[in-house]
Design a protein around this motif. Sequence first.
Motif, mmCIF file in Angstrom:
data_model
loop_
_atom_site.group_PDB
_atom_site.id
_atom_site.type_symbol
_atom_site.label_atom_id
_atom_site.label_comp_id
_atom_site.label_asym_id
_atom_site.label_seq_id
_atom_site.Cartn_x
_atom_site.Cartn_y
_atom_site.Cartn_z
ATOM 1 N N ALA A 187 37.762 40.991 39.337
ATOM 2 C CA ALA A 187 38.286 41.023 37.967
ATOM 3 C C ALA A 187 37.746 39.909 37.074
ATOM 4 N N TYR A 188 37.051 38.906 37.632
ATOM 5 C CA TYR A 188 36.804 37.684 36.862
ATOM 6 C C TYR A 188 35.321 37.371 36.652
ATOM 7 N N ARG A 189 35.064 36.611 35.602
ATOM 8 C CA ARG A 189 33.826 35.831 35.536
ATOM 9 C C ARG A 189 34.020 34.633 36.456
ATOM 10 N N ALA A 190 32.918 34.030 36.874
ATOM 11 C CA ALA A 190 33.031 32.937 37.845
ATOM 12 C C ALA A 190 33.915 31.801 37.322
ATOM 13 N N SER A 191 33.840 31.508 36.017
ATOM 14 C CA SER A 191 34.622 30.384 35.471
ATOM 15 C C SER A 191 36.126 30.660 35.592
ATOM 16 N N ASP A 192 36.550 31.894 35.298
ATOM 17 C CA ASP A 192 37.973 32.225 35.447
ATOM 18 C C ASP A 192 38.363 32.297 36.925
ATOM 19 N N ALA A 193 37.457 32.820 37.751
ATOM 20 C CA ALA A 193 37.745 32.890 39.193
ATOM 21 C C ALA A 193 37.960 31.491 39.764
ATOM 22 N N LEU A 194 37.230 30.531 39.214
ATOM 23 C CA LEU A 194 37.395 29.141 39.658
ATOM 24 C C LEU A 194 38.800 28.645 39.326
ATOM 25 N N ARG A 195 39.289 28.976 38.150
ATOM 26 C CA ARG A 195 40.675 28.602 37.776
ATOM 27 C C ARG A 195 41.682 29.234 38.728
ATOM 28 N N VAL A 196 41.485 30.535 38.995
ATOM 29 C CA VAL A 196 42.416 31.230 39.893
ATOM 30 C C VAL A 196 42.337 30.635 41.299
ATOM 31 N N GLY A 197 41.106 30.340 41.727
ATOM 32 C CA GLY A 197 40.914 29.763 43.060
ATOM 33 C C GLY A 197 41.669 28.452 43.228
ATOM 34 N N ARG A 198 41.675 27.619 42.176
ATOM 35 C CA ARG A 198 42.405 26.336 42.238
ATOM 36 C C ARG A 198 43.911 26.576 42.387
ATOM 37 N N ILE A 199 44.406 27.602 41.696
ATOM 38 C CA ILE A 199 45.843 27.929 41.805
ATOM 39 C C ILE A 199 46.155 28.431 43.223
ATOM 40 N N LEU A 200 45.273 29.285 43.751
ATOM 41 C CA LEU A 200 45.470 29.790 45.118
ATOM 42 C C LEU A 200 45.481 28.633 46.119
ATOM 43 N N GLU A 201 44.576 27.684 45.911
ATOM 44 C CA GLU A 201 44.536 26.495 46.789
ATOM 45 C C GLU A 201 45.863 25.742 46.732
ATOM 46 N N GLU A 202 46.368 25.587 45.515
ATOM 47 C CA GLU A 202 47.597 24.817 45.320
ATOM 48 C C GLU A 202 48.758 25.428 46.118
ATOM 49 N N TYR A 203 48.783 26.767 46.218
ATOM 50 C CA TYR A 203 49.884 27.426 46.926
ATOM 51 C C TYR A 203 49.512 27.814 48.359
ATOM 52 N N GLY A 204 48.425 27.269 48.845
ATOM 53 C CA GLY A 204 48.094 27.419 50.259
ATOM 54 C C GLY A 204 47.592 28.791 50.659
ATOM 55 N N TYR A 205 47.023 29.555 49.731
ATOM 56 C CA TYR A 205 46.433 30.845 50.099
ATOM 57 C C TYR A 205 45.147 30.592 50.890
ATOM 58 N N LEU A 206 44.850 31.522 51.820
ATOM 59 C CA LEU A 206 43.733 31.299 52.739
ATOM 60 C C LEU A 206 42.483 32.101 52.412
ATOM 61 N N MET A 207 42.616 33.128 51.569
ATOM 62 C CA MET A 207 41.460 33.988 51.312
ATOM 63 C C MET A 207 41.468 34.458 49.862
ATOM 64 N N PHE A 208 40.285 34.477 49.261
ATOM 65 C CA PHE A 208 40.100 34.941 47.890
ATOM 66 C C PHE A 208 39.074 36.071 47.957
ATOM 67 N N GLU A 209 39.598 37.308 47.845
ATOM 68 C CA GLU A 209 38.754 38.495 48.048
ATOM 69 C C GLU A 209 38.222 39.014 46.716
ATOM 70 N N GLU A 210 36.952 39.365 46.702
ATOM 71 C CA GLU A 210 36.283 39.926 45.519
ATOM 72 C C GLU A 210 36.659 39.195 44.228
ATOM 73 N N PRO A 211 36.367 37.894 44.160
ATOM 74 C CA PRO A 211 36.705 37.161 42.935
ATOM 75 C C PRO A 211 35.887 37.635 41.733
ATOM 76 N N VAL A 212 34.627 37.976 41.960
ATOM 77 C CA VAL A 212 33.714 38.356 40.861
ATOM 78 C C VAL A 212 33.048 39.692 41.195
ATOM 79 N N PRO A 213 32.438 40.350 40.205
ATOM 80 C CA PRO A 213 31.791 41.641 40.488
ATOM 81 C C PRO A 213 30.750 41.530 41.611
ATOM 82 N N PRO A 214 30.599 42.608 42.377
ATOM 83 C CA PRO A 214 29.730 42.544 43.553
ATOM 84 C C PRO A 214 28.271 42.212 43.226
ATOM 85 N N GLU A 215 27.862 42.447 41.984
ATOM 86 C CA GLU A 215 26.474 42.149 41.605
ATOM 87 C C GLU A 215 26.257 40.657 41.342
ATOM 88 N N ASP A 216 27.357 39.899 41.148
ATOM 89 C CA ASP A 216 27.251 38.493 40.729
ATOM 90 C C ASP A 216 27.138 37.571 41.950
#
Length: 389
Positions: free
Chosen positions: A208-237
């Motif tokens: 769903a994201y551009r890399a810059s937004d995925a980075l923001r989401v990834g930081r939030i996931l880290e904060e809450y102890g999530y272990l996996m971030f699946e398909e953060p950006v389009p498969p071509e990126d």
Amino acid sequence: MKIRDIRTHLLKAPLGDKRFYSSQAAFPARTSLLVEVIAEDGRVGWGEGGQWGPTEPPAAVIEQIFKPMLIGRSVHDVTRIWEELYGYTRDFARRGPYLEAQSALDVALWDLKGQDLGVPIHSLFGGAFRDSVPAYATGCYYRGADVHDEAAVLEALKKEAASYVEAGFSILKIKTGLWPVDKDAKRIAAVREAVGPDIALLSDANHAYRASDALRVGRILEEYGYLMFEEPVPPEDLDGYRRLRSSLNIAIAGGECEYTRWGFRDLIVGGTLDIVQPDISVAGGLSEFAKILALATAYNLMVLPHVWGSGIALAASLQALAIIPESPYRAFPLPFETEPIVEFDRNPNPLRDDLITTPFSLVDGRLPVPQKPGLGVEVNREVLKKYTT
Ligand SMILES: [Mg+2]
């Protein structure tokens, strides 16, 4: 044992008011393309092609192109047949419906070969590492694109997350990406609050994201102890994937939209993934899965098949999961860290729950690997008829 006939079954189960959304689409119905390969002695092998896209294109490829090439061939020549079909269509295919069609036929042929030899498919690939697989619940989707009562939505989400723990899951995957990042942050936090610190949480954005937004989401996931971030950006990126993998302290997963050993080669050698997620019904069936698995293990990566479809797709995935070695090996396997886990979609789907005569259910947080010959499951013909379009 030779192939006498091949039939396609286009299935659709409308969901009515139980429709749900990922970041990409509404799911008003569950659909599956099944292929039935009939041997000369009347035995049948089953396979499934595609995940949630239209069923007509891969069905047409099977009926019009591959079926005439396969009548009269031996069910034992599974991998040879795979290479022949791929080679014949290489100039105009290589991805999409052609590979969904090949995936379905490949699994159906392994099913028949196993039945003819009296052994489960995992035995044909050198033996199982496990007879059951730790399962994770895939749930916590969006119930509507335009729901405005945020508090009510978050409350329902927490209830849903808690229900999976209640049902015996210790690993849960939730969706992000339909809401703005700041609002999705509340969903990410709400699920952690609902399940407590001891449940392993995974997330899936469906690119769903551009890399810059995925980075923001990834930081939030880290904060809450999530272990996996699946398909953060389009498969071509691929650069976006690499940027996230080097910036975030969370496993980056992807591959459900990718095809064949050549597609996965580019993801794996390109350094884009920690967790490789081929879909058996998409990437080329079990023959191709074995090659992708070899490639991934050479790079010390985990392989967790993406699973979405009917009970046939789930059975094929469990056969695949049985042959994945611990990655890396440890004396005592640990789910997710070293031992593969199976995606157990918890959204409504009668094609998963009712279509096979012995539906899968959780036992001590795990799903059993079918042990009967071939795929190890049988199709209920009445249910097949009920959902045939
Ligand atoms: Mg996914």
